[in-house]
Design an enzyme around this catalytic site. Structure first.
Site, PDB file in Angstrom:
ATOM      1  N   ASP A 155      -6.257 -40.180 -39.090  1.00  0.00           N
ATOM      2  CA  ASP A 155      -7.318 -39.780 -38.373  1.00  0.00           C
ATOM      3  C   ASP A 155      -6.942 -38.984 -36.849  1.00  0.00           C
ATOM      4  O   ASP A 155      -5.521 -39.726 -36.561  1.00  0.00           O
ATOM      5  CB  ASP A 155      -8.355 -40.676 -38.250  1.00  0.00           C
ATOM      6  CG  ASP A 155      -9.622 -40.417 -37.324  1.00  0.00           C
ATOM      7  OD1 ASP A 155     -10.095 -39.163 -37.521  1.00  0.00           O
ATOM      8  OD2 ASP A 155      -9.988 -41.077 -36.669  1.00  0.00           O
ATOM      9  N   LEU A 156      -7.414 -38.336 -36.210  1.00  0.00           N
ATOM     10  CA  LEU A 156      -6.908 -38.051 -34.926  1.00  0.00           C
ATOM     11  C   LEU A 156      -7.603 -38.811 -33.861  1.00  0.00           C
ATOM     12  O   LEU A 156      -7.086 -39.525 -33.271  1.00  0.00           O
ATOM     13  CB  LEU A 156      -7.071 -36.457 -34.852  1.00  0.00           C
ATOM     14  CG  LEU A 156      -6.793 -35.738 -33.441  1.00  0.00           C
ATOM     15  CD1 LEU A 156      -5.377 -35.986 -32.994  1.00  0.00           C
ATOM     16  CD2 LEU A 156      -7.315 -34.404 -33.309  1.00  0.00           C
ATOM     17  N   ASP A 157      -8.860 -38.572 -33.448  1.00  0.00           N
ATOM     18  CA  ASP A 157      -9.439 -39.116 -32.618  1.00  0.00           C
ATOM     19  C   ASP A 157      -9.629 -40.679 -32.609  1.00  0.00           C
ATOM     20  O   ASP A 157     -10.426 -40.825 -33.669  1.00  0.00           O
ATOM     21  CB  ASP A 157     -10.869 -38.356 -32.308  1.00  0.00           C
ATOM     22  CG  ASP A 157     -11.047 -36.913 -32.226  1.00  0.00           C
ATOM     23  OD1 ASP A 157     -10.214 -36.616 -31.122  1.00  0.00           O
ATOM     24  OD2 ASP A 157     -11.557 -36.077 -33.037  1.00  0.00           O
TER      25      ASP A 157
ATOM     26  N   THR B 135      -9.911 -39.726 -27.302  1.00  0.00           N
ATOM     27  CA  THR B 135     -10.605 -38.522 -26.708  1.00  0.00           C
ATOM     28  C   THR B 135     -12.193 -38.995 -26.693  1.00  0.00           C
ATOM     29  O   THR B 135     -12.582 -38.079 -26.195  1.00  0.00           O
ATOM     30  CB  THR B 135     -10.531 -37.560 -27.803  1.00  0.00           C
ATOM     31  OG1 THR B 135     -10.776 -38.030 -29.033  1.00  0.00           O
ATOM     32  CG2 THR B 135      -9.172 -36.679 -27.641  1.00  0.00           C
TER      33      THR B 135
ATOM     34  N   LYS C  82     -18.429 -41.992 -33.036  1.00  0.00           N
ATOM     35  CA  LYS C  82     -16.981 -42.102 -33.724  1.00  0.00           C
ATOM     36  C   LYS C  82     -16.986 -41.501 -35.025  1.00  0.00           C
ATOM     37  O   LYS C  82     -17.666 -42.212 -35.726  1.00  0.00           O
ATOM     38  CB  LYS C  82     -16.388 -43.361 -33.490  1.00  0.00           C
ATOM     39  CG  LYS C  82     -16.283 -43.325 -31.916  1.00  0.00           C
ATOM     40  CD  LYS C  82     -15.133 -44.652 -31.616  1.00  0.00           C
ATOM     41  CE  LYS C  82     -14.799 -44.914 -30.130  1.00  0.00           C
ATOM     42  NZ  LYS C  82     -13.936 -46.315 -30.078  1.00  0.00           N
TER      43      LYS C  82
ATOM     44  N   SER D  66      -9.017 -35.158 -40.224  1.00  0.00           N
ATOM     45  CA  SER D  66      -9.992 -35.205 -38.951  1.00  0.00           C
ATOM     46  C   SER D  66     -11.304 -34.432 -38.912  1.00  0.00           C
ATOM     47  O   SER D  66     -11.250 -33.269 -39.819  1.00  0.00           O
ATOM     48  CB  SER D  66      -9.324 -34.719 -37.823  1.00  0.00           C
ATOM     49  OG  SER D  66     -10.214 -34.609 -36.568  1.00  0.00           O
ATOM     50  N   ALA D  67     -12.291 -34.866 -38.576  1.00  0.00           N
ATOM     51  CA  ALA D  67     -13.774 -34.294 -38.626  1.00  0.00           C
ATOM     52  C   ALA D  67     -13.769 -33.254 -37.374  1.00  0.00           C
ATOM     53  O   ALA D  67     -14.490 -32.247 -37.500  1.00  0.00           O
ATOM     54  CB  ALA D  67     -14.748 -35.312 -38.523  1.00  0.00           C
TER      55      ALA D  67
ATOM     56  N   LYS E 191     -17.394 -37.274 -43.140  1.00  0.00           N
ATOM     57  CA  LYS E 191     -16.950 -38.511 -43.559  1.00  0.00           C
ATOM     58  C   LYS E 191     -18.426 -39.390 -43.448  1.00  0.00           C
ATOM     59  O   LYS E 191     -19.081 -38.970 -42.621  1.00  0.00           O
ATOM     60  CB  LYS E 191     -16.115 -39.392 -42.733  1.00  0.00           C
ATOM     61  CG  LYS E 191     -14.606 -38.502 -42.553  1.00  0.00           C
ATOM     62  CD  LYS E 191     -13.829 -39.105 -41.262  1.00  0.00           C
ATOM     63  CE  LYS E 191     -12.607 -38.472 -41.316  1.00  0.00           C
ATOM     64  NZ  LYS E 191     -11.774 -38.813 -40.137  1.00  0.00           N
TER      65      LYS E 191
ATOM     66  N   GLU F  18      -7.524 -44.904 -39.912  1.00  0.00           N
ATOM     67  CA  GLU F  18      -8.813 -44.751 -39.272  1.00  0.00           C
ATOM     68  C   GLU F  18      -9.313 -45.687 -38.345  1.00  0.00           C
ATOM     69  O   GLU F  18      -9.196 -46.870 -38.604  1.00  0.00           O
ATOM     70  CB  GLU F  18      -9.786 -44.699 -40.467  1.00  0.00           C
ATOM     71  CG  GLU F  18     -10.433 -43.118 -40.934  1.00  0.00           C
ATOM     72  CD  GLU F  18     -11.098 -42.507 -39.998  1.00  0.00           C
ATOM     73  OE1 GLU F  18     -11.749 -43.090 -39.010  1.00  0.00           O
ATOM     74  OE2 GLU F  18     -11.131 -41.330 -40.196  1.00  0.00           O
ATOM     75  N   ASP F  19      -9.940 -45.004 -37.340  1.00  0.00           N
ATOM     76  CA  ASP F  19     -10.766 -46.038 -36.392  1.00  0.00           C
ATOM     77  C   ASP F  19     -12.275 -46.149 -36.597  1.00  0.00           C
ATOM     78  O   ASP F  19     -12.750 -47.063 -35.834  1.00  0.00           O
ATOM     79  CB  ASP F  19     -10.368 -45.648 -34.951  1.00  0.00           C
ATOM     80  CG  ASP F  19     -11.238 -44.214 -34.654  1.00  0.00           C
ATOM     81  OD1 ASP F  19     -11.301 -43.503 -35.271  1.00  0.00           O
ATOM     82  OD2 ASP F  19     -11.860 -44.363 -33.489  1.00  0.00           O
TER      83      ASP F  19
HETATM   84  C1  BG6 Z   1     -14.381 -37.215 -34.770  1.00  0.00           C
HETATM   85  C2  BG6 Z   1     -14.851 -37.913 -33.549  1.00  0.00           C
HETATM   86  O1  BG6 Z   1     -12.993 -37.188 -34.941  1.00  0.00           O
HETATM   87  O2  BG6 Z   1     -14.670 -35.482 -34.649  1.00  0.00           O
HETATM   88  C3  BG6 Z   1     -16.377 -37.555 -33.103  1.00  0.00           C
HETATM   89  O3  BG6 Z   1     -14.771 -39.047 -33.721  1.00  0.00           O
HETATM   90  C4  BG6 Z   1     -16.390 -35.871 -33.173  1.00  0.00           C
HETATM   91  O4  BG6 Z   1     -16.830 -38.046 -32.049  1.00  0.00           O
HETATM   92  C5  BG6 Z   1     -15.969 -35.379 -34.202  1.00  0.00           C
HETATM   93  O5  BG6 Z   1     -17.849 -35.837 -32.908  1.00  0.00           O
HETATM   94  C6  BG6 Z   1     -16.183 -33.940 -34.185  1.00  0.00           C
HETATM   95  O6  BG6 Z   1     -15.162 -33.142 -33.103  1.00  0.00           O
HETATM   96  P1  BG6 Z   1     -15.178 -31.795 -32.559  1.00  0.00           P
HETATM   97  O7  BG6 Z   1     -13.754 -31.802 -31.711  1.00  0.00           O
HETATM   98  O8  BG6 Z   1     -15.254 -30.794 -33.649  1.00  0.00           O
HETATM   99  O9  BG6 Z   1     -16.372 -31.810 -31.687  1.00  0.00           O
HETATM  100 MG    MG Z   2     -11.647 -41.463 -35.109  1.00  0.00          MG
END
Ligand code: BG6
Ligand code: MG
Length: 214
Positions: free
Chosen positions: A8-10, A16, A44, A113-114, A144, A168-169
C-alpha cells in the site's frame, strides 16, 4: 515458491494522512462542518468519493452533484499543493532497506493503492523504479475491502494470490488482502489491524530474515 510483495502507499511508504487531513479540514470547515484527527483516521484507505460522502454525513449535509464534484476537485488541488513539496525525506523509516532487498534479489514488487495520485507521489519520493507493477485508484473500480486492487497487482506480477504478501496500514486494506487470499501484514496498531496475519508498528520492526522466510 516465489513470493510477490504488494505495498500500500499512503501510511506504509509515506505518511500522507497529514496532508489529506489539512485538505479535508479546509474543505469541511469551508462548508461549516468540523473535522477532527479522529475522523481523518476513519478515512485511511477510503476512496476520495467515499471520504467526502462520510464527511457530509458527519455534518448532516446534503449537496448537489455539481457541488460534490467541485469540492472533490478543490480538495485534490489542495492536496496536490502539499504533494508538490514532498521529497525522499518523507519516505518512512526502513522502507528503502526492504525495497532494496526485494529488488536486489529480483523478487517481484507491486504497489496496490486506492490513490489516484500514487504515481505522482512515487515520483516525488523517487521510488517509482522500485516497482515492477503499479495498480492505483485509476486502475480499479471496486474500493478496498474489495480485493480487486490486490488481485490485479498479483495478476500483473504473474504471482498466484496465495503467494502474495501485502503490507497495509488500514483495516479496509487488511480485509482486502484477506479477501484476496493473500498474506496480510499490518503496519500500525495491532488493536485496529487484528485481522492481519502479522502486525508491526513500522518497518524498523521487520527484519530481512522475516521477509525471506515468508
Ligand atoms: C488512500 C488514502 O491510500 O487513498 C485515503 O489512505 C485516500 O486517505 C485514498 O482518500 C484516495 O486518495 P487520492 O489521492 O486519490 O485522493
Ligand atoms: Mg494506507
Amino acid at each position: 515458491n516465489t513470493k510477490g510483495f504488494i505495498f500500500d502507499l499512503d501510511g506504509v511508504i509515506v505518511d500522507t494522512a497529514k496532508y489529506h487531513f489539512l485538505a479535508w479540514k479546509k474543505l469541511a470547515n469551508g462548508i461549516g462542518i468540523d473535522f477532527t484527527h479522529e475522523q481523518n483516521e476513519q478515512l485511511k484507505g477510503v476512496s476520495r468519493v467515499k471520504s467526502l460522502e462520510k464527511i457530509l454525513s458527519w455534518g448532516n449535509k446534503v449537496i448537489s452533484d455539481d457541488e460534490f464534484s467541485e469540492l472533490i476537485s478543490k480538495k485534490n488541488n489542495d492536496y496536490l499543493s502539499y504533494i508538490e513539496q514532498m521529497s525522499t525525506q518523507e519516505i518512512l523509516p526502513d522502507i528503502p532497506k526492504v525495497l532494496n532487498y526485494l529488488t536486489d534479489n529480483n523478487i517481484p514488487v507491486a504497489l496496490g493503492s486506492a490513490s489516484k495520485n500514487a504515481r505522482a507521489i512515487l515520483q516525488k519520493v523517487n521510488l517509482i523504479s522500485k516497482f515492477n507493477v503499479i495498480v492505483d485508484g485509476n486502475d480499479v473500480t471496486k474500493a478496498k475491502p474489495n480485493p480487486e486492487v490486490f488481485l490485479t497487482a498479483a495478476q500483473n506480477l504473474e504471482v498466484a494470490p496465495e503467494n502474495c504478501v501485502v503490507f497495509e496500514d488500514s483495516l479496509a486494506g487488511i480485509e482486502a488482502a484477506k479477501n484476496a487470499n493473500m498474506i496480510a501484514i499490518g503496519i500500525g496498531d495491532v488493536t485496529i489491524l487484528n485481522k492481519a496475519d502479522f502486525v508491526f508498528k513500522d518497518f524498523t520492526e521487520i527484519d530481512l530474515e522475516f521477509i525471506a522466510q515468508l
